[in-house]
Design an enzyme around this catalytic site. Structure first.
Site, PDB file in Angstrom:
ATOM      1  N   GLU A 142      -1.415   7.900   8.488  1.00 18.57           N
ATOM      2  CA  GLU A 142      -1.719   8.117   9.918  1.00 18.57           C
ATOM      3  C   GLU A 142      -3.179   8.476  10.097  1.00 18.57           C
ATOM      4  OE1 GLU A 142      -2.116  10.237  13.856  1.00 18.57           O
ATOM      5  OE2 GLU A 142      -2.665  10.908  11.872  1.00 18.57           O
ATOM      6  N   HIS A 189      -7.931  19.724  11.579  1.00 16.52           N
ATOM      7  CA  HIS A 189      -8.547  18.953  10.486  1.00 16.52           C
ATOM      8  C   HIS A 189      -9.421  19.808   9.569  1.00 16.52           C
ATOM      9  CE1 HIS A 189      -7.945  14.651  12.262  1.00 16.52           C
ATOM     10  NE2 HIS A 189      -6.808  15.284  12.021  1.00 16.52           N
TER      11      HIS A 189
HETATM   12  N1  PHE Z   1      -3.085  11.924  15.787  1.00 18.24           N
HETATM   13  C1  PHE Z   1      -4.096  12.947  15.739  1.00 18.24           C
HETATM   14  C2  PHE Z   1      -4.271  13.412  14.310  1.00 18.24           C
HETATM   15  O1  PHE Z   1      -3.351  13.377  13.531  1.00 18.24           O
HETATM   16  C3  PHE Z   1      -3.765  14.172  16.456  1.00 18.24           C
HETATM   17  C4  PHE Z   1      -3.395  14.023  17.818  1.00 18.24           C
HETATM   18  C5  PHE Z   1      -2.099  14.224  18.131  1.00 18.24           C
HETATM   19  C6  PHE Z   1      -4.342  13.730  18.758  1.00 18.24           C
HETATM   20  C7  PHE Z   1      -1.718  14.104  19.397  1.00 18.24           C
HETATM   21  C8  PHE Z   1      -3.987  13.620  20.048  1.00 18.24           C
HETATM   22  C9  PHE Z   1      -2.672  13.823  20.379  1.00 18.24           C
HETATM   23  O2  PHE Z   1      -5.322  13.849  13.965  1.00 18.24           O
HETATM   24 ZN    ZN Z   2      -4.964  14.610  12.180  1.00 18.69          ZN
HETATM   25 ZN    ZN Z   3      -1.673  14.307  13.333  1.00 17.93          ZN
END
Ligand code: PHE
Ligand code: ZN
Ligand code: ZN
Length: 458
Positions: free
Chosen positions: A321, A428
């Site tokens: 992801e 992160h």
């Molecule tokens: N998908 C993004 C990630 O994993 C996080 C995210 C989740 C951003 C939901 C916006 C909304 O870093």
């Molecule tokens: Zn993320």
């Molecule tokens: Zn995420």
């Protein structure tokens, strides 16, 4: 009554009796059916203790594997093992769906201090230093030149923010700058203009959470390699040193999605998913251990009551992801048209335990399923203030693009929450550990998910 008619009648009664007996036996031997939407036993089984226990395991896995659970690493593989073992213990048959992708990123392959003052062996890539950005694979061996650092006192600094900081900078050297005051891009551009062959941004060191390794975003192309380093490594290099570093392309990442099914009566399914991979810079507990815990606990508690839903429920733990939604994209692509059409809804769970949470239900995506209102109403009934989210930055995107209806849950990343602080100040980062979780909110979100799943599937 003619004997013939009598015989037929007796025969008929016997057949009816036998049918009734068989029906009764089937009825009483049938697994318990969870038909009620608000199945109290399922929701009662989803406790914050259980959810937090999964998160502690995932954090320990990251700790034992270089601090992260990134796709293609041992930390992710161990995460898959953990979730799989939990599912198997509950009676699920699991499937690992392998896939690969070319990571377009770059990777710091080696970093060594060389020369007379070298203390090599003590510097570990990923722990002490890592790559923030690099356009090309590269190899640099050069002396390090400190640029306007402030290693004492309050450690407030404008290191590398002003062109004058680089007056007299020896072209071809590696610039060592300190985090703070201006964007990483600014420090990089000024250093590159001054002839730096690479830039090391050391953490600022002005607070406990600004000492370790960090993940920084460069919004500009990194024309020279830009590295993030701990405050301690920076301080060591500031004393004078020579560094040899190699940046390469990581090439193909081979990884896998993990899937488990709760069979339904018909062919239609609800797919519930969370990404099990994390970024390289931290243990990934809110992002996305939280979603994994919610999906896993829903699976475990449905198994615990022998739920037999009308619609099948498929639990998916995606990989890739963080590198670009690769796992969920692979999953959707390998479905047949009929399988795609059989998906009633895809529910995505990414970041649901944020410490400054805003409870959001995905809606307004252009691909909504009415279950979003069911989850919203359930949260409201628990006294939670809700809002909606219609972004497409997570694993529901490939489903939407395949015209599958979606919803999901989210409590916030680095955007500000109403109290002004980011929803997740450790987004992160290395500090995305179990202390970066609001357990109560995580419990509410997991309940809302299970409730949503049951309402669609039963
Ligand atoms: N998908 C993004 C990630 O994993 C996080 C995210 C989740 C951003 C939901 C916006 C909304 O870093
Ligand atoms: Zn993320
Ligand atoms: Zn995420």
């Amino acid at each position: 009554m003619e004997p013939r008619t009598k015989n037929i009648l007796i025969g008929t009664v016997t057949v009816l009796l036998a049918a009734a007996l068989i029906a009764g036996a089937v009825y009483f031997n049938r697994p318990r059916v969870v038909a009620v939407v608000d199945s109290e036993s399922v929701l009662a089984g989803i406790t914050t203790d259980n959810l937090m226990a999964h998160l502690k395991e995932l954090e320990a896995i990251a700790e034992a594997n270089g601090g992260n659970r990134k796709a293609g690493t041992a930390g992710h593989a161990a995460s898959v093992d953990y979730v799989e073992q939990q599912l198997k213990k509950a009676g699920y048959t699991t499937e690992r769906q392998q896939f690969s992708y070319d990571s377009s990123g770059r990777k710091l392959v080696s970093f060594e201090m060389v020369g007379p003052s070298a203390n090599s062996g003590s510097v570990e890539v990923g722990t002490d230093v890592d790559l923030m950005g690099a356009f090309h694979p590269d190899e640099v061996t050069a002396d390090v030149t400190a640029v306007d650092l402030n290693l004492e006192g309050d450690r407030q600094t404008t290191s590398g923010c002003e062109a004058s900081d680089f007056e007299g900078f020896p072209r071809g050297n590696i610039a060592l700058v300190q985090r703070g005051t201006c964007r990483f891009d600014v420090k990089m551009s000024l250093a590159a203009e001054a002839g730096a062959r690479a830039v090391i941004v050391m953490n600022q060191g002005d607070a406990a959470d600004r000492r370790g390794i960090f993940v920084g975003d460069l919004s500009e192309i990194a024309t020279v390699p830009v590295l993030a380093a701990t405050f301690d490594l920076g301080a060591e290099l500031a004393a004078g040193g020579r560094v040899a570093l190699t940046v390469d392309s990581p090439g193909a990442v081979v990884t896998e999605n993990l899937i488990a099914d709760l069979p339904g009566l018909g062919g239609r399914t609800v797919v519930v998913g969370a990404h099990l991979d994390g970024v390289g810079g931290g243990p990934g507990i809110n992002d996305n251990g939280s979603g994994v815990a919610a999906v896993l606990e829903t699976a475990l508690q449905l198994a615990a009551v022998d739920a037999q839903p009308t619609l099948g429920v498929r639990f998916a733990f995606w990989s890739g992801e963080e590198d670009g939604l690769y796992g969920s994209t692979h999953y959707v692509q390998q479905l047949s048209e009929a399988e795609r059409r059989a998906i009633e809804v895809y529910l995505n769970v990414d970041m649901v335990g944020s410490p400054n949470p805003v409870a959001r239900v995905y809606a307004g995506t252009g691909s909504d399923h009415p279950v979003w209102e069911v989850m919203r109403d359930h949260l409201r009934a628990q006294g939670v203030t809700t809002s909606t989210a219609n972004f497409d930055l997570s694993d529901h995107k490939p489903f939407m693009e395949a015209r599958i209806r979606v919803s999901g849950l989210y409590t916030g990343a680095d955007e500000p929450s109403p109290n002004g602080a980011p929803g997740d100040p450790c987004y992160h980062q290395a500090c995305d550990n179990v202390t970066n979780i609001d357990p109560e909110m995580l419990g509410l979100m997991a309940d809302a998910l299970a409730h949503g799943v049951l309402s669609v599937a039963s």
